[in-house]
Design an enzyme around this catalytic site. Structure first.
Site, PDB file in Angstrom:
ATOM      1  N   ASP A 343       0.850  -1.174   0.000  1.00 27.84           N
ATOM      2  CA  ASP A 343       0.000   0.000   0.000  1.00 27.84           C
ATOM      3  C   ASP A 343       0.894   1.235   0.000  1.00 27.84           C
ATOM      4  O   ASP A 343       1.876   1.280   0.725  1.00 27.84           O
ATOM      5  CB  ASP A 343      -0.861  -0.042   1.283  1.00 27.84           C
ATOM      6  CG  ASP A 343      -2.084   0.837   1.222  1.00 27.84           C
ATOM      7  OD1 ASP A 343      -1.935   2.013   0.887  1.00 27.84           O
ATOM      8  OD2 ASP A 343      -3.178   0.348   1.528  1.00 27.84           O
ATOM      9  N   ARG A 345      -0.615   4.425   0.278  1.00 23.86           N
ATOM     10  CA  ARG A 345      -1.489   5.562   0.562  1.00 23.86           C
ATOM     11  C   ARG A 345      -0.991   6.413   1.714  1.00 23.86           C
ATOM     12  O   ARG A 345      -1.272   7.586   1.805  1.00 23.86           O
ATOM     13  CB  ARG A 345      -2.915   5.079   0.858  1.00 23.86           C
ATOM     14  CG  ARG A 345      -3.648   4.717  -0.388  1.00 23.86           C
ATOM     15  CD  ARG A 345      -5.010   4.174  -0.053  1.00 23.86           C
ATOM     16  NE  ARG A 345      -4.926   2.864   0.573  1.00 23.86           N
ATOM     17  CZ  ARG A 345      -5.987   2.184   1.011  1.00 23.86           C
ATOM     18  NH1 ARG A 345      -7.187   2.713   0.900  1.00 23.86           N
ATOM     19  NH2 ARG A 345      -5.846   1.003   1.546  1.00 23.86           N
TER      20      ARG A 345
END
Lengths: 431, 431
Positions: A343, A345
């Site tokens: 990830d 983000r």
């Protein structure tokens, strides 16, 4: 320069100047200082990312995130005059947000200019003096109509109140567009590295974007060419800052494939529309039988876990084709093979927009993400209940994602799937 | 170097090398040449935007558009190893697109790498030799479920065929993520300026992004940090290139406020979902009673006419507050006051993705935009019918936009509104 780091009166970095300082160098008409985290807009100073007068610039990069490239094309095509300055007549925010104490806490907000919506009011003198100062936040009002909300009305899950929600399914919102404004010393702290490391990596890992990142340590603010955020507020924006008013909130990361096109491999749109329904139900006025709370959706442009859509689609193919098919126990591994991480983000910067809105307590967080929860609570915001997506809204093919996430630490009101369970749910294979 | 510009055999720019050239300099293991518009992937050479081996780079910028900034954050946070190379196992396209004759016409495609989906296959030798080559296109398959399509089924406008469209409203699509890869000499030609002008303006008007734009004229390819496109194909992707198969297509520019949240100030989502309905109806198989055509939606990340959402919201406020209220005769003027131009989307590069798909004829273009129509037909693609948005799908508050656009040259099957007419439709005022 860091807020409060200077000491001698009238030095450029002094946090309490007594007059408008139109120059950072004695004798020159140049860049204005930015004192990040100062108590007032005047003391903080405007963010100037103009491309017309280079001497006025006090940041690295320019406005509009990645759309600055389109602005350049407009000039190349002869359609836009280089020297155009925005006429800000009638553009002021429809609703006043803040100021809140969080705005002058340099640790609470490091990726938004809290004064970015009110530049025309706060920096009137500088604008009149010829500085090209542009808003990095814009506040407006809108009516939003979602098919899922209309369905909720038809099925009786929501009732029209004629004020926040009309009988034909239009919901009244205040919405805010947010452009990223990064205070590099603060961003570095969030990521646990030094400012010098952050600057070097931002330069090197983008293939050499903005050498000023490494050559101009005096410029501490960066306008990165990335997508920003949009905030949708249901109810009175002022109530967001009142911990006694029930706040229902979702922080949602963009997923074009689901949010717009309704792809069934994930739960993004169903969770988003469920959150909007929860926000409306929470914010309907008391005198119309509602709960009198307030609702918030903060939408971040972080397509495909901020890996971008090409990587996202590559991962889809790898998941669907792997030996044994698309199962939850291999869900994160496939992303890691392609992207190097599960990830990208990085929720570390996400709570900034909540602090900008003055939020101190979220009563009902419509998210199961432990990363979002940890980032929000870690930044000092209290979270009450966590609201999961109802089972009936999870598309069959998205069961893999849901199981994988719950096993990895996502909030679930039910049992966490074990290793055997993770092998069971199987996504659809490619044809 | 420009395709076909070199002449001596075995010179780096020769369009027909007989062996894999792993170096552009005799005696050095360095950057591979890019021969834009060459007939094969081998002759064209790979696009190398790696950040790990600077000597291998043959472009300005890096991969993933604006998400390269998040990649940098991942390295700063210690989550991603700098030297990570993507494991492309099982990521290959689910459907083969091309090659088409358009791929080797350097005037037809200047903003996409036509070979970008097949790098693992085409550049196997270079990958094995240690070059970090990454896909700029990714092709996958998906099921999409939109509430508006389910409604069309319920109301009988669409019928399930159990193949392209299921009874519960899922439509089968092939979808493609597209990252921008700009061949600067070709992009400059599209905008009617010299390459040197384009490079200087891209550098200056972004506040100094990528000095290589002005210092490295030998690097002719730029990976700009902007959003890309997503292509949704209904039916057989191969049919797109067959002018005898009926093609229904929409080129849609992102509008988060409407596409996701259903804001009623514009027609973006209703027009998009109408196009998807048209695409499904066109592509349903003949043996199931359908028309046996093919459908296409090309979705471009150009929020708010590529002005970004902050500018968009500022314009909304200025429109709603101006003397006389929000009327069609002032629609474009308000954008121009704030942004300096009416529109920054510049459809000049948009047709590239259509040429990449081999398209020569669009039978039914679901768009009223004269700018899109002119760009498509101007690039050599024939357009048959133009499909307007049905009146019943236009939200009341979006009537202002619709009238303004028709008066400005948008296609309309009805009467073009005159000056008096343009004063009539009035948008909702702010509260």
């Amino acid at each position: 320069m860091t807020a409060g780091s200077s000491s001698t009166p009238d030095s450029p970095g002094h946090p309490h100047p007594r007059h408008i300082r139109l120059t950072s160098h004695s004798g020159g008409f140049g860049a204005l200082p930015i004192v990040w985290g100062a108590e007032t807009a005047r003391e903080r100073g405007p963010v100037v990312g103009t491309t017309t007068s280079r001497a006025h610039r006090n940041v690295i990069g320019t406005h509009s995130g990645s759309y600055s490239v389109y602005r350049a094309l407009a000039v190349a095509a002869g359609a836009l005059k280089r020297e155009h300055k925005a006429d800000l007549t009638n553009t002021a925010p429809t609703n006043t947000i803040g100021p809140y104490p969080q705005w002058s806490d340099p640790a609470k907000i490091v990726s938004i200019d809290p004064w970015g919506a009110e530049v025309a009011r706060e920096y009137e003198a500088e604008l009149a003096a010829g500085y090209d100062i542009r808003p990095t936040l814009a506040v407006t009002q809108a009516h939003v109509m979602l098919p899922e909300v209309i369905e909720a009305l038809q099925k009786g899950r929501l009732k029209a109140d004629g004020q926040l929600l009309t009988a034909n399914g239009a919901a009244m919102v205040t919405k805010v567009a947010v452009e990223p404004v990064w205070y590099l010393p603060g961003v570095a702290k969030r990521f646990g590295c030094t400012e010098a490391e952050l600057r070097r990596v931002l330069f090197e890992e983008t293939g050499g974007m903005y050498p000023e990142l490494v050559t101009r340590s005096d410029l501490e603010v960066f306008l990165p060419p990335i997508g920003g955020q949009t905030v949708y507020i249901f109810g009175n924006p002022r109530d967001l800052a009142d911990p006694n008013v029930e706040l229902t909130a979702r922080v949602h990361d963009e997923c074009n494939g689901s949010d717009v096109f309704g792809s069934d491999i994930c739960t993004c749109r169903p969770y988003l529309t469920h959150a909007i329904e929860e926000c409306i139900a929470a914010a309907q006025p008391k005198d119309k039988g509602g709960r009198g709370g307030v609702g918030l959706v903060a939408y971040s442009r972080k397509e495909g876990r901020a890996l971008g859509e090409v990587t996202k689609f590559l991962v889809y193919n790898a998941r669907k084709r792997q030996v044994g098919g698309d199962t939850a126990d291999q869900y994160f591994a496939r992303t890691e093979c392609v992207a190097g991480v599960q990830d990208m983000r990085f929720q570390e910067l996400m709570p900034d927009v909540l602090h900008w809105l003055g939020i101190r307590k979220i009563h009902r967080l419509v998210s199961m993400s432990n990363m979002k929860y940890d980032a929000i609570t870690g930044s000092g915001i209290e979270v009450g209940e966590r609201i999961n997506i109802p089972d009936e809204l999870i598309p069959a093919d998205a069961r893999v994602e849901m199981d994988a996430k719950m096993a990895a630490g996502y909030f679930t009101p039910g049992a966490v799937p074990d290793a055997d369970e993770l092998k069971k749910a199987k996504g659809r294979a490619l044809k």
